[in-house]
Each structure stands twice: as structure tokens, then as C-alpha cells.
Write a protein that holds these residues in place. Structure first.
Motif, mmCIF file in Angstrom:
data_model
loop_
_atom_site.group_PDB
_atom_site.id
_atom_site.type_symbol
_atom_site.label_atom_id
_atom_site.label_comp_id
_atom_site.label_asym_id
_atom_site.label_seq_id
_atom_site.Cartn_x
_atom_site.Cartn_y
_atom_site.Cartn_z
ATOM 1 N N LEU A 49 -13.249 6.579 -1.167
ATOM 2 C CA LEU A 49 -14.331 5.679 -0.793
ATOM 3 C C LEU A 49 -14.821 6.081 0.588
ATOM 4 O O LEU A 49 -14.025 6.216 1.522
ATOM 5 N N THR A 50 -16.132 6.256 0.714
ATOM 6 C CA THR A 50 -16.706 6.600 2.018
ATOM 7 C C THR A 50 -17.627 5.482 2.472
ATOM 8 O O THR A 50 -18.479 5.007 1.718
ATOM 9 N N VAL A 51 -17.425 5.038 3.710
ATOM 10 C CA VAL A 51 -18.244 3.992 4.324
ATOM 11 C C VAL A 51 -18.644 4.467 5.703
ATOM 12 O O VAL A 51 -17.804 4.964 6.465
ATOM 13 N N ALA A 52 -19.911 4.339 6.041
ATOM 14 C CA ALA A 52 -20.394 4.801 7.339
ATOM 15 C C ALA A 52 -19.606 4.157 8.471
ATOM 16 O O ALA A 52 -19.391 2.936 8.468
ATOM 17 N N GLY A 53 -19.162 4.974 9.422
ATOM 18 C CA GLY A 53 -18.432 4.465 10.570
ATOM 19 C C GLY A 53 -16.958 4.270 10.341
ATOM 20 O O GLY A 53 -16.243 3.814 11.238
ATOM 21 N N ARG A 54 -16.456 4.602 9.151
ATOM 22 C CA ARG A 54 -15.040 4.465 8.831
ATOM 23 C C ARG A 54 -14.473 5.775 8.325
ATOM 24 O O ARG A 54 -15.193 6.618 7.789
ATOM 25 N N GLU A 55 -13.174 5.914 8.471
ATOM 26 C CA GLU A 55 -12.494 7.048 7.863
ATOM 27 C C GLU A 55 -12.499 6.868 6.347
ATOM 28 O O GLU A 55 -12.398 5.743 5.851
ATOM 29 N N PRO A 56 -12.632 7.959 5.576
ATOM 30 C CA PRO A 56 -12.575 7.836 4.117
ATOM 31 C C PRO A 56 -11.255 7.198 3.672
ATOM 32 O O PRO A 56 -10.215 7.401 4.300
ATOM 33 N N VAL A 57 -11.338 6.418 2.598
ATOM 34 C CA VAL A 57 -10.163 5.710 2.082
ATOM 35 C C VAL A 57 -9.810 6.283 0.721
ATOM 36 O O VAL A 57 -10.649 6.328 -0.192
ATOM 37 N N GLY A 70 -24.578 -5.573 1.207
ATOM 38 C CA GLY A 70 -25.416 -4.626 1.935
ATOM 39 C C GLY A 70 -24.686 -3.521 2.649
ATOM 40 O O GLY A 70 -25.206 -2.981 3.633
ATOM 41 N N THR A 71 -23.489 -3.145 2.192
ATOM 42 C CA THR A 71 -22.728 -2.075 2.837
ATOM 43 C C THR A 71 -23.001 -0.743 2.140
ATOM 44 O O THR A 71 -22.573 -0.543 1.000
ATOM 45 N N PRO A 72 -23.695 0.189 2.787
ATOM 46 C CA PRO A 72 -23.888 1.513 2.172
ATOM 47 C C PRO A 72 -22.542 2.222 2.050
ATOM 48 O O PRO A 72 -21.764 2.261 3.007
ATOM 49 N N HIS A 73 -22.268 2.765 0.891
ATOM 50 C CA HIS A 73 -20.998 3.447 0.691
ATOM 51 C C HIS A 73 -21.112 4.422 -0.466
ATOM 52 O O HIS A 73 -22.144 4.492 -1.139
ATOM 53 N N GLY A 74 -20.068 5.184 -0.683
ATOM 54 C CA GLY A 74 -20.071 6.147 -1.766
ATOM 55 C C GLY A 74 -18.672 6.352 -2.310
ATOM 56 O O GLY A 74 -17.676 5.937 -1.711
ATOM 57 N N LEU A 75 -18.616 6.986 -3.463
ATOM 58 C CA LEU A 75 -17.354 7.347 -4.105
ATOM 59 C C LEU A 75 -17.412 8.826 -4.447
ATOM 60 O O LEU A 75 -18.459 9.325 -4.866
ATOM 61 N N THR A 76 -16.295 9.520 -4.287
ATOM 62 C CA THR A 76 -16.307 10.966 -4.494
ATOM 63 C C THR A 76 -14.900 11.488 -4.758
ATOM 64 O O THR A 76 -13.909 10.781 -4.477
ATOM 65 N N ASP A 77 -14.823 12.716 -5.252
ATOM 66 C CA ASP A 77 -13.517 13.353 -5.413
ATOM 67 C C ASP A 77 -13.070 14.029 -4.128
ATOM 68 O O ASP A 77 -11.887 14.287 -3.933
ATOM 69 N N ASP A 78 -14.030 14.320 -3.233
ATOM 70 C CA ASP A 78 -13.717 15.032 -1.995
ATOM 71 C C ASP A 78 -14.676 14.576 -0.898
ATOM 72 O O ASP A 78 -15.842 14.963 -0.903
ATOM 73 N N PRO A 79 -14.203 13.775 0.067
ATOM 74 C CA PRO A 79 -15.115 13.252 1.095
ATOM 75 C C PRO A 79 -15.601 14.316 2.071
ATOM 76 O O PRO A 79 -16.556 14.081 2.808
ATOM 77 N N GLY A 132 -14.994 -5.878 6.876
ATOM 78 C CA GLY A 132 -15.805 -4.752 6.417
ATOM 79 C C GLY A 132 -15.278 -4.075 5.172
ATOM 80 O O GLY A 132 -16.047 -3.453 4.435
ATOM 81 N N LEU A 133 -13.987 -4.191 4.911
ATOM 82 C CA LEU A 133 -13.405 -3.598 3.714
ATOM 83 C C LEU A 133 -12.143 -4.361 3.345
ATOM 84 O O LEU A 133 -11.248 -4.531 4.169
ATOM 85 N N VAL A 134 -12.085 -4.836 2.115
ATOM 86 C CA VAL A 134 -10.871 -5.443 1.576
ATOM 87 C C VAL A 134 -10.298 -4.459 0.564
ATOM 88 O O VAL A 134 -10.962 -4.117 -0.415
ATOM 89 N N HIS A 135 -9.088 -3.994 0.814
ATOM 90 C CA HIS A 135 -8.478 -2.984 -0.051
ATOM 91 C C HIS A 135 -7.115 -3.488 -0.498
ATOM 92 O O HIS A 135 -6.218 -3.708 0.315
ATOM 93 N N VAL A 136 -6.964 -3.697 -1.792
ATOM 94 C CA VAL A 136 -5.675 -4.087 -2.363
ATOM 95 C C VAL A 136 -5.146 -2.891 -3.146
ATOM 96 O O VAL A 136 -5.728 -2.493 -4.163
ATOM 97 N N ARG A 137 -4.065 -2.313 -2.654
ATOM 98 C CA ARG A 137 -3.479 -1.159 -3.334
ATOM 99 C C ARG A 137 -2.659 -1.612 -4.533
ATOM 100 O O ARG A 137 -2.127 -2.725 -4.562
ATOM 101 N N ALA A 138 -2.549 -0.722 -5.512
ATOM 102 C CA ALA A 138 -1.862 -1.074 -6.749
ATOM 103 C C ALA A 138 -0.451 -1.571 -6.483
ATOM 104 O O ALA A 138 -0.006 -2.572 -7.056
ATOM 105 N N GLU A 139 0.255 -0.903 -5.576
ATOM 106 C CA GLU A 139 1.655 -1.264 -5.333
ATOM 107 C C GLU A 139 1.784 -2.565 -4.551
ATOM 108 O O GLU A 139 2.834 -3.206 -4.550
ATOM 109 N N ALA A 140 0.706 -2.973 -3.861
ATOM 110 C CA ALA A 140 0.757 -4.201 -3.063
ATOM 111 C C ALA A 140 0.085 -5.370 -3.757
ATOM 112 O O ALA A 140 0.078 -6.486 -3.251
ATOM 113 N N GLY A 141 -0.486 -5.113 -4.903
ATOM 114 C CA GLY A 141 -1.207 -6.157 -5.617
ATOM 115 C C GLY A 141 -0.273 -7.121 -6.324
ATOM 116 O O GLY A 141 0.947 -7.078 -6.168
#
Length: 343
Positions: A49-57, A70-79, A132-141
Motif C-alpha cells: 500500500l502506498t500513501v503520499a507522505g508515508r512509507e509503503p506498507v 479523500g486519501t490518495p493511495h495505491g496498491l502494487t506488487d513493488d512500491p 491516517g491509516l488503520v491497519h489490522v494485520r492477519a495475526e493481530a486480528g
């Protein structure tokens, strides 16, 4: 009823299945003008996941992410390299549930995207309170979130009778389960926010009292006594947790309840004023105008002109205002039963 259920309903949160990405090899997709808050559930494979102003996740199968409106972002195999292969979702698939195939086949990564909108006029909001980003990882869900995502993926992969109805419910369930999973780990981002306050043993209890009995003439002392803490403790902790004093919070909540009644019912101003704790229409009108920038009458006519003809709702008893709702529908006040059991 609990405050989160109330707030989701009163702010008109509703979800809709949007794009579905099936990707393999080298791929990238930009979501620069995505509507509403965007939730991405990775059901297979991996992605960034790529979000402007943040490190790729980095995302793995089972991860779920939610981004504010309204958060511009993208998804990719290689940031590190998306040049020349980044597709834009605006022109295809958005809001239809259509599968977007990216890169080469067979697909190794599958992503389900849902977007959530809300009523911007509501004073009580959920989506705008998120970091700005809520991320729930599979192992922590939680099992509930994992089960909801699996059900969503299975229903999409193998449509059956009434699949649209099932999906409509699942998109709401996914959001609630994600918020539960995120709040359960007590992330630092939730401290000092309304969402974090729900898990505070003192403020959460206070919020439940205010939501359950909005017409009660609460004072800070009364509320403190109801939850068995000192007035000084409540006066200090409530603003730190919610950003409002108890009185200001109660006023906003009453005004949101009143706005829904004005929009969705034919109840008189006298009835609505009494139901939300005001002894006179002039006092209610002044409070409502300060909160919403319009008189109750003008608010009613303007919201109905945009939403169509309102339907008749049963008038609740003034002393008890409860809420009947689902995440995708309107909030409906209902009458509490009297001693004879009648409504």
C-alpha cells in the motif's frame, strides 16, 4: 444499544462493495480519487500500500486496511517501481464490484475493496475520527474479522441466491469487526479520540448513560454519581478522551438525534424538542440553529427536498428515546413499551 452502534447509525455510515483486484506478476493501481473511506481486504497473496507522505506498507493475506475519506493511495506488487504500469481505477470497476485483472495471469493476489460514506451534516462522526491509516494485520486480528473477510471472499467467488443481500450485510459487518479488532489492541492513535474513549472504563460508561437517556437533564455531577466516580475525575477525563465537556457532548448528541427526527418523521417541533431534553420550542430552536446553522424548519424542508418524501414514524415517549437502525439505513426513533406492554 451501545455508543458505537448509535454513532454509526446517526452519522449515516453506509458501505458499498467497490473494486475487486485480481493481480499477478508486475502490477500497480492508483486510487487517487476514491470516494469515501476506502477499506482494502487482502484475501490472497501479498501487496504494498502506498500513501503520499508515508512509507509503503506491506500487506499479507488476511490483512485489512482502512484509509480516511479523500486519501490518495495505491496498491502494487513493488512500491519502488510503478512507472508505465499503473492503472487508474476511476474509469473502471469502481462501485460495481467488477473484477479488475492486473499484470499477468494466473492471479496470485486478490483484494476486495469497500468504500464507506457518511452524512457530512452529522455532528457525531466515525469515519473522520480515524487516523491516517488503520491497519489490522492477519495475526493481530480477531476471529470475527477473519471470518467476515472469508465470508465476503467466498460469496464473491461463488455467488448464490440472494448474494447481493448477503454482500450488503457483510460490508457493514467487516467495518465493525475491523474497528473492534483495531481498538482491542489499544493503538496509540486512538488515545484522546472518541473511539478510544469507548474502551475507557470511566468515559465509556459515561457515554453509554448519555446515549441511553439523552433527554435527562444531565450535569457533570449527576453523570459522575451515575458512574460512581468523583465530579473532578469526570470533569478532567471526559474532555481529554472526547474533546468535549459532558454538557457539550450531550448537546451535540441531542442535535444529531433531532436532525434525524426532523428529516425522517412528521413529528412536531414540540415533540422533538421534548424528546431530546428541551422544555420549549424556542430553546430547542436556538440550540439547533447554533449547531446546524439552520432553523429546525428550514433543516427539515431542505433535507427532505434532497432525500424525497419522509415516511411516518411512531412518536417515542419523551422520557425514553431509543434508536432502531442498521448501518446502511435511516435511524428511526421508536416508542418504549408502557407498563401494559403496549407501544
Amino acid at each position: 444499544m451501545d455508543p458505537l452502534t448509535d454513532a454509526l447509525a446517526i452519522s449515516g455510515v453506509k458501505g458499498a462493495l467497490s473494486t475487486r483486484v485480481e493481480a499477478g506478476g508486475r502490477w500497480a493501481i492508483a486510487l487517487d480519487d476514491y470516494p469515501g473511506a476506502a477499506l482494502h481486504a487482502l484475501t490472497a497473496g501479498s501487496a504494498w500500500l502506498t500513501v503520499a507522505g508515508r512509507e509503503p506498507v506491506e500487506l499479507a493475506a488476511g490483512d485489512v486496511v482502512l484509509l480516511p475519506v479523500g486519501t490518495p493511495h495505491g496498491l502494487t506488487d513493488d512500491p519502488a517501481d510503478t512507472r508505465g504500469r499503473c492503472e487508474h481505477v476511476a474509469a473502471r470497476g469502481r462501485g460495481t464490484g467488477e473484477v479488475i485483472s492486473l499484470g499477468s495471469q494466473p492471479a496470485t493476489t486478490r483484494i476486495v475493496t469497500i468504500h464507506y460514506d457518511c452524512d457530512p451534516a452529522a455532528l457525531t462522526q466515525i469515519l473522520t475520527l480515524l487516523p491516517g491509516l488503520v491497519h489490522v494485520r492477519a495475526e493481530a486480528g480477531t476471529p470475527g474479522l477473519a471470518d467476515a473477510v472469508r465470508m465476503l471472499a467466498r460469496e464473491l467467488a461463488h455467488p448464490q441466491l440472494a448474494t447481493p443481500a448477503v454482500l450488503k450485510s457483510l460490508v457493514d459487518i467487516v467495518l465493525v469487526q475491523m474497528l473492534r479488532a483495531w481498538l482491542a489492541v489499544n493503538p496509540p492513535e486512538c488515545f484522546g479520540t472518541w473511539l478510544g474513549a469507548l474502551y475507557d472504563p470511566v468515559i465509556g460508561k459515561a457515554l453509554r448513560h448519555l446515549h441511553a437517556n439523552p433527554a435527562t437533564p444531565w450535569t457533570t455531577s449527576m453523570l459522575a454519581e451515575a458512574i460512581s466516580v468523583s465530579r473532578a475525575t469526570l470533569a478532567r477525563r471526559f474532555p481529554a478522551a472526547t474533546g468535549h465537556t459532558p454538557a457539550a457532548y450531550l448537546t451535540n448528541w441531542r442535535m444529531d438525534l433531532a436532525a434525524v427526527r426532523l428529516r425522517d418523521s412528521h413529528d412536531s417541533l414540540e415533540t422533538i424538542a421534548e424528546a431530546v431534553g428541551y422544555g420549549s420550542v424556542p430553546a430547542f430552536t436556538r440550540a439547533f440553529t447554533r449547531a446546524h446553522g439552520r432553523t429546525p424548519g428550514r433543516y427539515r424542508s431542505e433535507t427532505r427536498s434532497h432525500s424525497g418524501t419522509a415516511f411516518r414514524l411512531e412518536t417515542p415517549a419523551p422520557s425514553s428515546l431509543t434508536i432502531s437502525q442498521d448501518l446502511s439505513g435511516r435511524v428511526s426513533p421508536v416508542r418504549s413499551p408502557d407498563r401494559s406492554g403496549r407501544r
